[in-house]
Design a protein around this motif. Structure first.
Motif, PDB file in Angstrom:
ATOM      1  N   LEU A 282       2.243  -4.066  -0.323  1.00 48.45           N
ATOM      2  CA  LEU A 282       2.636  -4.440  -1.629  1.00 48.45           C
ATOM      3  C   LEU A 282       2.250  -3.354  -2.519  1.00 48.45           C
ATOM      4  N   LEU A 283       1.298  -2.518  -2.137  1.00 48.41           N
ATOM      5  CA  LEU A 283       1.203  -1.361  -3.102  1.00 48.41           C
ATOM      6  C   LEU A 283       2.607  -0.350  -3.225  1.00 48.41           C
ATOM      7  N   ASP A 284       3.025  -0.256  -2.198  1.00 46.73           N
ATOM      8  CA  ASP A 284       4.370   0.304  -1.950  1.00 46.73           C
ATOM      9  C   ASP A 284       5.371  -0.068  -2.956  1.00 46.73           C
ATOM     10  N   ARG A 285       5.409  -1.435  -2.773  1.00 47.62           N
ATOM     11  CA  ARG A 285       6.250  -2.152  -3.616  1.00 47.62           C
ATOM     12  C   ARG A 285       6.233  -1.977  -5.086  1.00 47.62           C
ATOM     13  N   LEU A 286       5.000  -2.193  -5.430  1.00 44.79           N
ATOM     14  CA  LEU A 286       4.625  -2.218  -6.750  1.00 44.79           C
ATOM     15  C   LEU A 286       4.776  -0.798  -7.485  1.00 44.79           C
ATOM     16  N   LYS A 287       4.257   0.200  -6.492  1.00 48.77           N
ATOM     17  CA  LYS A 287       4.738   1.522  -7.208  1.00 48.77           C
ATOM     18  C   LYS A 287       6.233   1.798  -7.588  1.00 48.77           C
ATOM     19  N   GLN A 288       7.097   1.429  -6.820  1.00 46.46           N
ATOM     20  CA  GLN A 288       8.277   1.456  -7.152  1.00 46.46           C
ATOM     21  C   GLN A 288       8.802   0.616  -8.515  1.00 46.46           C
ATOM     22  N   GLU A 289       8.043  -0.478  -8.893  1.00 44.17           N
ATOM     23  CA  GLU A 289       8.527  -1.156  -9.981  1.00 44.17           C
ATOM     24  C   GLU A 289       7.790  -1.249 -11.242  1.00 44.17           C
ATOM     25  N   ARG A 319     -10.615   5.455   7.114  1.00 46.74           N
ATOM     26  CA  ARG A 319     -10.793   6.491   8.036  1.00 46.74           C
ATOM     27  C   ARG A 319      -9.640   7.167   8.448  1.00 46.74           C
ATOM     28  N   GLU A 320      -8.300   6.239   8.747  1.00 46.57           N
ATOM     29  CA  GLU A 320      -7.315   7.082   9.064  1.00 46.57           C
ATOM     30  C   GLU A 320      -6.388   7.449   8.133  1.00 46.57           C
ATOM     31  N   GLY A 321      -6.668   7.583   6.987  1.00 46.39           N
ATOM     32  CA  GLY A 321      -6.068   8.096   5.719  1.00 46.39           C
ATOM     33  C   GLY A 321      -4.855   7.087   5.324  1.00 46.39           C
ATOM     34  N   MET A 322      -4.944   5.680   5.321  1.00 41.28           N
ATOM     35  CA  MET A 322      -3.896   4.716   5.010  1.00 41.28           C
ATOM     36  C   MET A 322      -3.618   4.965   3.427  1.00 41.28           C
ATOM     37  N   PHE A 323      -4.533   5.190   2.695  1.00 40.48           N
ATOM     38  CA  PHE A 323      -4.387   4.937   1.358  1.00 40.48           C
ATOM     39  C   PHE A 323      -4.637   6.571   0.472  1.00 40.48           C
TER      40      PHE A 323
END
Length: 401
Positions: A282-289, A319-323
């Motif tokens: 969702l964050l990836d989508r909203l960053k485009q819009e 921990r895995e750097g997802m954000f």
């Protein structure tokens, strides 16, 4: 003593069986007047899909009643009003009865129900024994509610397959198909319809990269496929969005000023995405819009005591750097201090526990620690403190109008 305990167990099972049998009989009486019974299950996006279906079917001329259990449990009346379901304690499978009674009382032609059960045994009762839908829509298979539904996508798909109605039709995006769906459908003589990735013709003037916040292309593909199954696809185009009402917890942006310097803040509510994988999508989508800043973001992660598996998922994701776009994540809710202590050595993102229990106090601490303002994103869970924080954001934005 052992004989007495055994008798008590048998008596309990018999009583439960008789109760379910009566409820099933009672529900069958309420089912008969309905032309269409539609159920929606899946890991994410169920409430939004139900609301899309309701708007489109009303646009097609049907009298529609519905039930959603998104950010709050609601009954949707035929006239468009929404009524909160009053719960005494934990959610009950028998809320389906309330939806059926509403549909009967208001002479609905279509009933659309968001299935709320997590355990496959309960999902079977809710769908197959009580609602008995003609059509079942599966939104997606995501790693969430791991304790109840399984720890792998295959296990979660098997749990969701418990809802497949005997003799019914199951619509799901082709990319969300798992063999277990076909396996269960064959046993129950149901039909699996894999919805293709192509964009629906009736929505050709609405590009898939320009949908309302919180609405995803797969949901409109499912909607289009359902309209074709009901033979009413030609009656609906994207104009039905005029009557679409998003869930109260749907993504929403708030702008307000705070503090003596009247620092400018933007707060984005995506609490209801819940798990980190859906949040990332969702964050990836909203960053485009949306007008996202180039500077780093601040996060507000709400934890729930009854979602230990989700807390573990968030711990692993950070921990895995997802954000990587977040410079700080403030953690609230049950276990906030323990959560942040597990990430003390995480140098990329500062994870800070906020132990206050009221939204105004939480926001005072977060905002005063960042006196220049910024972009704050709500993560994790909308329940409890999440909803209180969103209400606080809303009130601040309203006062600034």
């Amino acid at each position: 003593m052992l004989a007495l305990e055994s008798f008590s167990v048998v008596l309990g099972l018999l009583t439960t069986g008789l109760a379910l049998g009566w409820e099933s009989f009672y529900c069958r009486r309420l089912l008969k007047p309905l032309r269409w019974r539609i159920a929606v299950t899946g890991s994410r996006g169920k409430s939004t899909l139900v609301r899309l279906l309701v708007a489109a079917l009303r646009e097609a001329g049907y009298a529609v009643a519905a039930k959603t259990t998104g950010s709050e449990p609601l009954l949707h009346h035929v006239d468009g009003q929404e009524e909160r379901i009053r719960r005494r304690g934990t959610p009950s499978l028998l809320e389906v009865k309330q939806a059926l009674r509403l549909a009967g009382k208001e002479k609905a032609e279509v009933l659309v129900v968001e299935l709320m059960s997590l355990h496959p045994e309960n999902l079977f009762v809710e769908s197959v024994r009580l609602l008995q839908p003609y059509l079942l829509l599966v939104t997606n298979v995501r790693e969430d509610h791991l304790e109840q539904m399984g720890e792998s996508p295959d296990q979660i798909a098997r749990s969701l397959a418990a809802a497949i109605p005997p003799g019914g039709k199951v619509l799901l995006p082709e990319e969300e198909f798992y063999p277990v769906f076909e396996e269960v459908a064959q046993r129950r003589r149901a039909e699996i319809i894999k919805v293709e990735r192509r964009w629906p013709a009736q929505f050709k003037r609405l590009p898939p990269d320009n949908l309302p916040p919180g609405v995803f292309p797969a949901q409109l593909r499912l909607l289009s496929a359902l309209l074709e199954e009901m033979d009413i696809a030609e009656k609906i185009d994207q104009d039905f969005f005029r009557s679409y009402r998003p869930d109260p917890g749907a993504p929403r942006m708030f702008r307000f000023r705070y503090g003596p310097a009247r620092a400018s803040w933007t707060a984005l509510n995506i609490f209801a995405a819940n798990d980190p994988f859906s949040t990332r999508e969702l964050l990836d989508r909203l960053k485009q819009e949306l007008d996202f800043p180039r500077a780093s973001l601040l996060g507000l992660l709400n934890l729930r005591a009854d979602r230990g598996d989700r807390t573990w998922q968030w711990l692993k994701a950070i921990r895995e750097g997802m954000f990587p776009e977040f410079k700080k994540i403030y953690v609230i809710g049950e276990g906030a201090r323990a959560f942040s202590s597990k990430l003390k050595r995480h140098l990329a993102i500062r994870v800070i526990a906020v132990t206050q229990k009221k939204a105004p106090l939480i926001m005072e601490k977060v905002l005063e620690a960042n006196p220049r303002g910024g972009y704050l994103v709500g993560l994790g869970n909308i329940g409890g403190l999440g909803k209180e924080v969103v209400n606080w954001w809303s009130e601040q934005a309203r006062q600034g109008e």
